[in-house]
Write a protein that holds these residues in place. Sequence first.
Motif, short mmCIF file in Angstrom:
data_model
loop_
_atom_site.label_atom_id
_atom_site.label_comp_id
_atom_site.label_asym_id
_atom_site.label_seq_id
_atom_site.Cartn_x
_atom_site.Cartn_y
_atom_site.Cartn_z
N LEU A 274 1.25 4.43 -12.30
CA LEU A 274 1.53 4.74 -10.90
C LEU A 274 0.47 4.19 -9.93
CD1 LEU A 274 3.52 6.22 -9.03
CD2 LEU A 274 2.18 8.32 -9.39
N LEU A 275 -0.78 4.56 -10.17
CA LEU A 275 -1.83 4.17 -9.23
C LEU A 275 -2.09 2.67 -9.23
CD1 LEU A 275 -4.42 7.07 -9.74
CD2 LEU A 275 -3.03 6.61 -7.71
N SER A 276 -1.80 1.98 -10.32
CA SER A 276 -2.06 0.54 -10.40
C SER A 276 -1.29 -0.25 -9.34
CB SER A 276 -1.72 0.02 -11.80
OG SER A 276 -0.35 0.26 -12.10
N TRP A 277 -0.08 0.21 -9.00
CA TRP A 277 0.70 -0.51 -7.97
C TRP A 277 0.78 0.26 -6.66
CZ3 TRP A 277 4.80 2.26 -6.14
CH2 TRP A 277 5.34 3.26 -6.96
N LEU A 278 0.60 1.60 -6.72
CA LEU A 278 0.70 2.39 -5.49
C LEU A 278 -0.55 2.25 -4.62
CD1 LEU A 278 2.32 4.49 -3.87
CD2 LEU A 278 1.16 6.29 -5.20
N THR A 279 -1.71 2.10 -5.25
CA THR A 279 -2.97 2.01 -4.50
C THR A 279 -2.99 0.83 -3.52
OG1 THR A 279 -4.17 3.12 -6.29
CG2 THR A 279 -5.48 1.87 -4.70
N PRO A 280 -2.63 -0.39 -3.92
CA PRO A 280 -2.63 -1.51 -2.96
C PRO A 280 -1.69 -1.27 -1.78
CG PRO A 280 -2.45 -2.33 -5.20
CD PRO A 280 -2.28 -0.85 -5.29
N ILE A 281 -0.53 -0.68 -2.04
CA ILE A 281 0.42 -0.40 -0.95
C ILE A 281 -0.17 0.60 0.04
CG2 ILE A 281 2.69 0.58 -0.40
CD1 ILE A 281 3.64 -0.42 -3.14
N LEU A 282 -0.73 1.69 -0.49
CA LEU A 282 -1.33 2.70 0.39
C LEU A 282 -2.56 2.16 1.10
CD1 LEU A 282 -1.00 6.00 -1.70
CD2 LEU A 282 0.22 5.38 0.37
N ALA A 283 -3.28 1.28 0.45
CA ALA A 283 -4.47 0.69 1.08
C ALA A 283 -4.08 -0.04 2.37
CB ALA A 283 -5.15 -0.27 0.11
N ILE A 284 -2.99 -0.79 2.30
CA ILE A 284 -2.52 -1.53 3.49
C ILE A 284 -2.08 -0.56 4.57
CG2 ILE A 284 -0.75 -3.11 4.34
CD1 ILE A 284 -0.77 -4.38 1.51
N LEU A 285 -1.28 0.45 4.21
CA LEU A 285 -0.74 1.40 5.19
C LEU A 285 -1.85 2.23 5.85
CD1 LEU A 285 2.40 2.65 3.22
CD2 LEU A 285 2.35 1.04 5.14
#
Length: 450
Positions: A274-285
Amino acid sequence: MRKKTGRYSGYIRPFSYILDLTVIIILSVKLIPENLHNLSFYFFLLIAWVSIAYNTGFYEVYRYTKVIEIFGKIIKQYFIFIVLNFAYVGYFSKFSDAQVILQFVSYSVLIISFTKLFIYYFLRKFRVVFGGNFRRVVIVGDGKSVEQLSNFFNENPDYGYKLIHVFDLVDNKKAQIETCMDFVMEQKIDEIYCSLSDLTNTDINKFIDFTDNNLKILKFLPDNKEVLSRNLIFDYYDYIPVISLRNIPLDETANKIIKRLFDIVFSLIIIVGLLSWLTPILAILIRLESRGSIFFKQKRNGLNYREFECYKFRSMTLNDIADLYQVSKNDPRITKIGRFIRKTSIDELPQFFNVFLGDMSVVGPRPHMVSHTEMYARKIDKFMVRHFIKPGITGLAQTKGFRGEVETDKDIIYRVKYDIFYLENWSLLLDIKIVFLTIYNAIKGEDKAY
């Protein structure tokens, strides 16, 4: 009551497990015929040994355990291990050479027993010669049992107890109890032993509250064995009966290993899946809406009151009061993306890194800000008991509606009650149940998730 360990004592039992299992595997390779050399047989040996050890208490050896008890555990382990080996080999391979199996089990248990006794006696010698692995204790009360325990501590330094003082309570009992409590804090005493015959119910409750709130171990010296009718933990130091007030399942090594394995597997699933792909998305937002790091780090109190840095996805604008004031409803510090991730509890996901590193557990009492911990410790009775086990990402109290902002004293009082119930009644099934309830509540949405 939790069994406090010395600086390195916590490593002894895991080391024993690893050493013993290594001996079993090596001897099985050397002594057992090649047709049994497969992963399923090795897996059976490991599971069988650990399961028997858990049920016989083979590794539950403490500084006050008698040698005769250790031999009793060895004999039980030996015969049950033989039976299971014969059953497995006879069923799966039709192997009929009983002498080989007997030789393998006998050599294994013999070497393991020798190592076990060596460690036991080495630690006793280590305490006497080097003065290490000691627990500082005081005794409260006057009478035959107090005198016996005093003599035991003074005459048996190899057990690892250092008697610092005896408070006899003969004159001005109330003042002596107050003096005792001050002495315990000033002299960094580890354990208090109280004679029940010299204390009233009020005195006993006072000691219970004091030790719970200051992370001290409390044990009682009974008048006679009739006190066993209560639900208490009963041990013998030599032939002297000693009662422990609280039993914490996670003090048992096997339970610690089970819970730690659960934490590692579960946290890895979340981190990788989960965090491997969710972290980059949340980082941008998060960065699009406000400047600053995507992670928020905050000092929290964990196991034995030790401080650690707790990780979260940043849900607020940068502010100087984040470590002082909890988030409240409609808090202006919360960003738009922050409101969403807090409502869905996504902001808590980085704490799985804390779990993987060993600072936290998946399930346990929720850790508080350091400033709030100090405030609640002074204000709420037994608040410090929560720190006998690792804090968790979620907990029993949170599934019962006591999460988020502490609006009234009732919120924190009930949170502590549920946390104490959890640490006294832990099981893997309870952890799994709490995880599922947490996921269900996150999907359903909670009123205090803001």
